[in-house]
Design a protein around this motif. Structure first.
Motif: not given
Length: 255
Positions: A6-7, A216-218, A233-237
């Motif tokens: 996810e981005t 984390l934004k990247l 752990s998790g997505t950057g968002q």
């Protein structure tokens, strides 16, 4: 197994096994345990970041993946192959490239000579094309082509260290603290270059960073390391929004 990336722009499903799998890794310096059973997955096409305080074990994990020091327990798999006991030069031949903490360019060599040192012997036929790619990515290096690496600014040396790693045409690029000690504008240029490589070429990146906000934004996904263990752990968002992460790594401003 499927990892969902996810981005801010899109969501991409990655199907299949991880390109890099760190499984229960324990690493020691003498009798002192630095990594206490670390599990990390990096799927093809992902940017994955590992954040944590200084001394948490982030760089030790990066060095363990690259075979120096070697894990005493657990396994490191690359594209399904066990590389835990491989020497570093054989790991490099698998098209894993590292831009280490502290840059470690060759200070007496010119920019061009540093890039030559990074080029894979079996990829020399692409050398001129690859050099031009690096100049497109980091135009400042073209201006410094015949200048000795040791006379470059800190930001230029970091660009050169990353470009040297990219000259090997890696399947996995490992970046250790690329923003350390650099001005915010230079940090943005470097992170933008990494994002562009990932989006345009599908380059898989494993990023170790103290600058949690930018990392984390990247990143598509991230891990948090504390005292030799992965604790979150998790997505950057998700990690950007996590209260524990915000309190420990993001309060006090966006660095």
């Amino acid at each position: 197994m499927t990892a969902v990336i996810e981005t801010q722009d899109t969501t991409v499903a990655k199907v299949g096994p991880p390109l890099l799998k760190v499984e229960g890794v324990k690493t020691y310096y003498g009798n002192i345990i630095a990594l206490k059973g670390v599990d990390v997955d990096v799927y093809p096409g992902e940017i994955v970041t590992l954040i944590g305080a200084n001394g948490a074990g982030k760089s030790t994990l990066m060095m363990t993946i690259f075979g120096n020091p070697q894990a005493r327990e657990g396994r490191v798999l690359f594209d399904g192959r066990d590389i835990t006991r491989m020497p570093s030069h054989e790991i490099a031949r698998l098209r894993i490239a590292q831009s280490p903490e502290g840059r470690r360019i060759f200070p007496r060599m010119t920019v061009l000579e540093n890039l030559q040192m990074g080029a894979s012997l079996d990829k020399l036929k692409y050398f001129n094309d690859d050099v031009e790619r690096m100049f497109t990515l980091f135009p400042r290096l073209k201006e410094r082509l015949t200048q000795r690496g040791g006379t470059l600014s800190g930001g230029e040396q970091q660009m050169l260290a990353i470009a040297r790693a990219l000259m090997a045409r890696p399947r996995l690029l490992m970046l250790d603290e690329p923003s350390l000690g650099l001005a915010p504008l230079i940090v943005k240029q470097i992170f933008d270059a990494v994002r562009d490589l990932n989006r345009t070429e599908g380059l898989t990146v494993f990023l170790v960073e103290q600058n949690a906000f930018h990392a984390l934004k990247l990143a598509h996904r991230g891990y948090v390391m504390v005292n030799g263990l992965v604790t979150l752990s998790g997505t950057g968002q998700e990690l950007l929004a996590n209260p524990e992460v915000r309190a420990a790594y993001l309060e006090g401003g966006r660095h």
